[in-house]
Motif scaffolding. Structure first.
Motif, PDB file in Angstrom:
ATOM      1  N   CYS A 105      46.477  28.928  -0.696  1.00 26.24           N
ATOM      2  CA  CYS A 105      46.859  27.650  -1.289  1.00 26.24           C
ATOM      3  C   CYS A 105      48.316  27.889  -1.615  1.00 26.24           C
ATOM      4  CB  CYS A 105      46.093  27.609  -2.872  1.00 26.24           C
ATOM      5  SG  CYS A 105      46.468  25.736  -3.557  1.00 26.24           S
ATOM      6  N   SER A 106      49.055  26.757  -0.978  1.00 28.76           N
ATOM      7  CA  SER A 106      50.722  27.361  -0.983  1.00 28.76           C
ATOM      8  C   SER A 106      51.276  25.804  -1.276  1.00 28.76           C
ATOM      9  CB  SER A 106      51.039  27.772   0.512  1.00 28.76           C
ATOM     10  OG  SER A 106      50.801  26.898   1.344  1.00 28.76           O
ATOM     11  N   VAL A 107      52.390  25.972  -1.949  1.00 28.11           N
ATOM     12  CA  VAL A 107      53.335  24.557  -2.033  1.00 28.11           C
ATOM     13  C   VAL A 107      54.051  24.507  -0.560  1.00 28.11           C
ATOM     14  CG1 VAL A 107      55.216  23.694  -3.139  1.00 28.11           C
ATOM     15  CG2 VAL A 107      53.597  24.978  -4.452  1.00 28.11           C
ATOM     16  N   CYS A 108      54.053  23.198  -0.021  1.00 29.01           N
ATOM     17  CA  CYS A 108      54.524  23.173   1.180  1.00 29.01           C
ATOM     18  C   CYS A 108      55.589  22.028   1.145  1.00 29.01           C
ATOM     19  CB  CYS A 108      53.718  22.905   2.237  1.00 29.01           C
ATOM     20  SG  CYS A 108      52.448  21.374   1.810  1.00 29.01           S
ATOM     21  N   ALA A 109      55.953  21.482   0.083  1.00 29.72           N
ATOM     22  CA  ALA A 109      56.881  20.381   0.027  1.00 29.72           C
ATOM     23  C   ALA A 109      57.216  19.950  -1.709  1.00 29.72           C
ATOM     24  CB  ALA A 109      56.873  19.237   0.771  1.00 29.72           C
ATOM     25  N   ILE A 114      57.433  14.770  -6.809  1.00 26.28           N
ATOM     26  CA  ILE A 114      56.205  15.043  -5.987  1.00 26.28           C
ATOM     27  C   ILE A 114      56.352  16.464  -5.552  1.00 26.28           C
ATOM     28  CG2 ILE A 114      55.047  14.458  -3.998  1.00 26.28           C
ATOM     29  CD1 ILE A 114      54.962  12.207  -6.118  1.00 26.28           C
ATOM     30  N   MET A 115      55.267  17.117  -5.801  1.00 21.89           N
ATOM     31  CA  MET A 115      54.948  18.299  -5.147  1.00 21.89           C
ATOM     32  C   MET A 115      53.530  18.126  -4.316  1.00 21.89           C
ATOM     33  SD  MET A 115      53.812  21.975  -6.810  1.00 21.89           S
ATOM     34  CE  MET A 115      55.373  22.492  -7.532  1.00 21.89           C
ATOM     35  N   VAL A 116      53.907  18.709  -3.062  1.00 26.00           N
ATOM     36  CA  VAL A 116      52.811  18.694  -1.984  1.00 26.00           C
ATOM     37  C   VAL A 116      52.027  19.939  -1.764  1.00 26.00           C
ATOM     38  CG1 VAL A 116      51.850  17.871   0.163  1.00 26.00           C
ATOM     39  CG2 VAL A 116      53.814  16.867  -0.920  1.00 26.00           C
ATOM     40  N   ILE A 117      50.835  20.124  -2.168  1.00 25.94           N
ATOM     41  CA  ILE A 117      50.213  21.567  -2.027  1.00 25.94           C
ATOM     42  C   ILE A 117      49.042  21.537  -1.048  1.00 25.94           C
ATOM     43  CG2 ILE A 117      48.559  23.449  -3.282  1.00 25.94           C
ATOM     44  CD1 ILE A 117      49.817  22.146  -5.885  1.00 25.94           C
ATOM     45  N   ARG A 118      49.094  22.499  -0.092  1.00 24.69           N
ATOM     46  CA  ARG A 118      47.830  22.490   1.038  1.00 24.69           C
ATOM     47  C   ARG A 118      46.841  23.549   0.557  1.00 24.69           C
ATOM     48  NH1 ARG A 118      48.021  21.895   6.886  1.00 24.69           N
ATOM     49  NH2 ARG A 118      46.229  23.128   7.760  1.00 24.69           N
ATOM     50  N   LEU A 119      45.805  23.081   0.540  1.00 23.69           N
ATOM     51  CA  LEU A 119      44.424  23.834  -0.011  1.00 23.69           C
ATOM     52  C   LEU A 119      43.509  24.128   1.303  1.00 23.69           C
ATOM     53  CD1 LEU A 119      42.576  25.203  -1.972  1.00 23.69           C
ATOM     54  CD2 LEU A 119      41.715  22.940  -2.607  1.00 23.69           C
ATOM     55  N   GLU A 120      43.433  25.318   1.767  1.00 25.38           N
ATOM     56  CA  GLU A 120      42.373  25.469   2.851  1.00 25.38           C
ATOM     57  C   GLU A 120      41.170  26.417   2.337  1.00 25.38           C
ATOM     58  OE1 GLU A 120      44.153  27.030   6.374  1.00 25.38           O
ATOM     59  OE2 GLU A 120      46.217  25.956   6.067  1.00 25.38           O
ATOM     60  N   THR A 159      54.021  24.363  11.467  1.00 26.93           N
ATOM     61  CA  THR A 159      54.715  24.040  10.325  1.00 26.93           C
ATOM     62  C   THR A 159      54.967  22.645  10.064  1.00 26.93           C
ATOM     63  OG1 THR A 159      56.964  24.411  11.598  1.00 26.93           O
ATOM     64  CG2 THR A 159      55.927  26.414  10.597  1.00 26.93           C
ATOM     65  N   SER A 160      54.047  21.851   9.671  1.00 25.09           N
ATOM     66  CA  SER A 160      53.973  20.293   9.579  1.00 25.09           C
ATOM     67  C   SER A 160      54.937  19.848   8.484  1.00 25.09           C
ATOM     68  CB  SER A 160      52.483  19.934   9.323  1.00 25.09           C
ATOM     69  OG  SER A 160      51.988  20.294   8.095  1.00 25.09           O
ATOM     70  N   CYS A 161      55.289  20.586   7.609  1.00 20.21           N
ATOM     71  CA  CYS A 161      56.111  20.230   6.283  1.00 20.21           C
ATOM     72  C   CYS A 161      56.037  18.725   5.904  1.00 20.21           C
ATOM     73  CB  CYS A 161      57.630  20.869   6.801  1.00 20.21           C
ATOM     74  SG  CYS A 161      59.053  20.959   5.287  1.00 20.21           S
ATOM     75  N   PRO A 162      55.040  18.301   5.260  1.00 27.53           N
ATOM     76  CA  PRO A 162      54.879  17.110   4.729  1.00 27.53           C
ATOM     77  C   PRO A 162      56.067  16.536   3.871  1.00 27.53           C
ATOM     78  CG  PRO A 162      53.438  18.204   3.680  1.00 27.53           C
ATOM     79  CD  PRO A 162      53.985  19.188   4.608  1.00 27.53           C
ATOM     80  N   LEU A 163      56.417  15.184   4.266  1.00 33.31           N
ATOM     81  CA  LEU A 163      57.588  14.649   3.525  1.00 33.31           C
ATOM     82  C   LEU A 163      56.969  13.506   2.697  1.00 33.31           C
ATOM     83  CD1 LEU A 163      60.354  14.288   2.839  1.00 33.31           C
ATOM     84  CD2 LEU A 163      60.738  12.971   4.900  1.00 33.31           C
ATOM     85  N   PRO A 164      57.045  13.514   1.344  1.00 32.16           N
ATOM     86  CA  PRO A 164      56.495  12.364   0.392  1.00 32.16           C
ATOM     87  C   PRO A 164      57.687  11.438   0.368  1.00 32.16           C
ATOM     88  CG  PRO A 164      56.959  14.377  -0.957  1.00 32.16           C
ATOM     89  CD  PRO A 164      57.354  14.675   0.418  1.00 32.16           C
ATOM     90  N   LEU A 165      57.495  10.087   0.743  1.00 30.21           N
ATOM     91  CA  LEU A 165      58.600   9.076   0.609  1.00 30.21           C
ATOM     92  C   LEU A 165      58.170   8.084  -0.385  1.00 30.21           C
ATOM     93  CD1 LEU A 165      59.255   8.364   4.390  1.00 30.21           C
ATOM     94  CD2 LEU A 165      60.706   9.625   2.840  1.00 30.21           C
ATOM     95  N   ARG A 166      59.172   7.608  -1.207  1.00 24.68           N
ATOM     96  CA  ARG A 166      58.931   6.760  -2.192  1.00 24.68           C
ATOM     97  C   ARG A 166      58.844   5.270  -1.450  1.00 24.68           C
ATOM     98  NH1 ARG A 166      59.067   5.985  -7.605  1.00 24.68           N
ATOM     99  NH2 ARG A 166      59.673   8.222  -8.234  1.00 24.68           N
TER     100      ARG A 166
END
Length: 433
Positions: A105-109, A114-120, A159-166
């Motif tokens: 599990c890691s913070v990716c953005a 907004i914080m985006v966390i990837r859980l595998e 390294t997809s690095c998702p971007l949250p957009l409002r």
């Protein structure tokens, strides 16, 4: 119990990895706070919803220099969740490999609230992840959403690095770079852009395709093997930065409201700052010595070049790109050298010796929009298990020589990639039992 008071500082720094609370017995006895949040497992199968309901995010917001209570995050899952995920493994594979699973599990953005966390979840019978999700934590309304990554339409880049957009309706769309399957070759080699739109807080939105992945073609000329190490919004554009090659970007309007094709532009780094892909993959994580970010009205690139020998000099380059020229002609979209200095010249400053800072190889450059003109870097001590976060003025003062304006002792024992958060980003409600 009442929550622990947040330390008096403008921001906190922690590692991007979320430890498994129940696996880390040494830190379980510490003062972890539960991050209370409303949960929503959108378009997930029942077992995924069960996983989300069981997830507990925990945080320590302790002092930077405390060797035990330094800022940290963890995730907590019950044994029953691992059992349920294990039951999803087919019987033939389970007969050979068993049904044991583990998580990473890691913070990716982090973008605004907004914080985006990837859980595998990983299992022995597959290479890579067995099941993977994005967890989207919204600090503004204390909500946690789960987005499934199992989709045969696309394969996220490494390294997809998702971007949250409002969006205009107050909701968010999560955007990541990927490759679409090419049915002619049956390979994932068609550049694509993937969006998942989360409902607005009111639950009502004019946007179509809510709660599902929408895949669009990514048009434009790109370098081979382009990665996305960082992502951010600026001046109405969504920007992804490859720390070895340059930036690619598109307009918010084209991305959120356009058709099936999104036009991208690409600006390469100067040749002497580019790293060939075959060399970059041998160098490890780029965040240790490079970063990009929005500073004022410019995009900054920072590159730390360590010396090839023990007696050589470590060079720090700061390049800038005017964001008002992003949509202009190609000849106006160029990087400019903003500052270039020897790290050894920083060692010679009176403030360096007064603060008793270590003369070590600087790493993990950090840029903050709130501190325009300040470059933060970590100076590890001789053991490499802790260090000092030094703020260097490279843009605000008129002095040609960068000046030290701040320093903080960090007791974080090891970092893969620093995550920088406002101290009030989390709103814990209680202590972990």
């Amino acid at each position: 119990m009442s929550m622990v008071e947040a330390p008096s500082r403008s921001f906190m720094v922690m590692d991007d990895m979320l430890i498994n609370y129940d696996d880390n017995h040494d830190r379980r006895r510490l003062k972890w706070e539960v991050v209370e949040c409303k949960k929503d497992a959108v378009s997930c199968v029942p077992v995924d919803k069960y996983i989300l309901e069981d997830i507990v995010l925990c945080v320590i917001r302790g002092e930077d220099d405390d060797p035990n209570l330094y800022p940290d995050m963890s995730i907590r899952l019950s044994d029953h969740v691992f059992l349920q995920v294990g039951l999803m493994i087919d019987d033939d594979s389970a007969d050979i490999w068993g049904r044991d699973t583990s998580i990473s599990c890691s913070v990716c953005a982090v973008e605004g609230d907004i914080m985006v966390i990837r859980l595998e979840f990983t299992a022995r019978h597959v290479t890579g992840s067995f099941r993977a999700y994005y967890l989207v934590y919204n600090s503004a309304n204390s909500s946690l959403s789960m987005i499934p990554l199992q989709d045969p339409q696309f394969l996220p880049i490494d390294t997809s690095c998702p971007l949250p957009l409002r969006r205009e309706d107050g909701g968010y769309s999560l955007v990541l770079l990927a490759n679409r399957v090419n049915h002619a070759t049956n390979r994932y080699d068609c550049p694509a852009l993937c969006l998942w739109s989360l409902l607005a807080p009111s639950g009502i939105s004019a946007e179509k395709h809510m709660d599902q992945w929408v895949v669009k073609d990514r048009d434009g000329v790109f370098a081979d093997c382009l990665d996305a190490h960082v992502a951010f919004s600026c001046n109405g554009n969504a920007v992804w930065g490859d720390l070895t090659q340059g930036i690619m970007y598109c307009s918010h309007i084209d991305l959120l409201k356009g058709g099936d094709h999104v036009n991208f532009k690409y600006i390469r780094l100067p040749k002497n700052h580019r790293i060939p892909h075959h060399e970059a993959i041998m160098m490890g994580r780029m965040h240790a010595f490079r970063t990009m970010g929005l500073v004022g009205n410019s995009i900054w690139f920072v590159g730390i070049t360590p010396s090839d020998s023990s007696k050589g000099e470590t060079m720090v380059d700061v390049l800038t790109l005017d964001i008002t020229h992003l949509m202009s002609n190609d000849d106006q979209r160029v990087w400019s050298m903003h500052k270039n200095f020897r790290m050894q010249s920083i060692w010679e400053l009176d403030a360096f010796s007064e603060k008793r800072l270590p003369k070590s190889l600087s790493r993990f450059p950090i840029l903050r929009q709130e501190d325009a003109g300040i470059l933060y870097m970590l100076l590890p001590d001789l053991t490499g298990t802790k260090g000092h976060l030094v703020g260097i003025d490279v843009g605000r003062s008129t002095s040609k020589m960068p000046q030290i304006v701040s320093s903080r002792h960090l007791a974080v024992p090891w970092m893969r990639r620093p995550v920088v958060l406002p101290c009030d980003f989390f709103k814990p409600r209680d202590m972990v039992d």
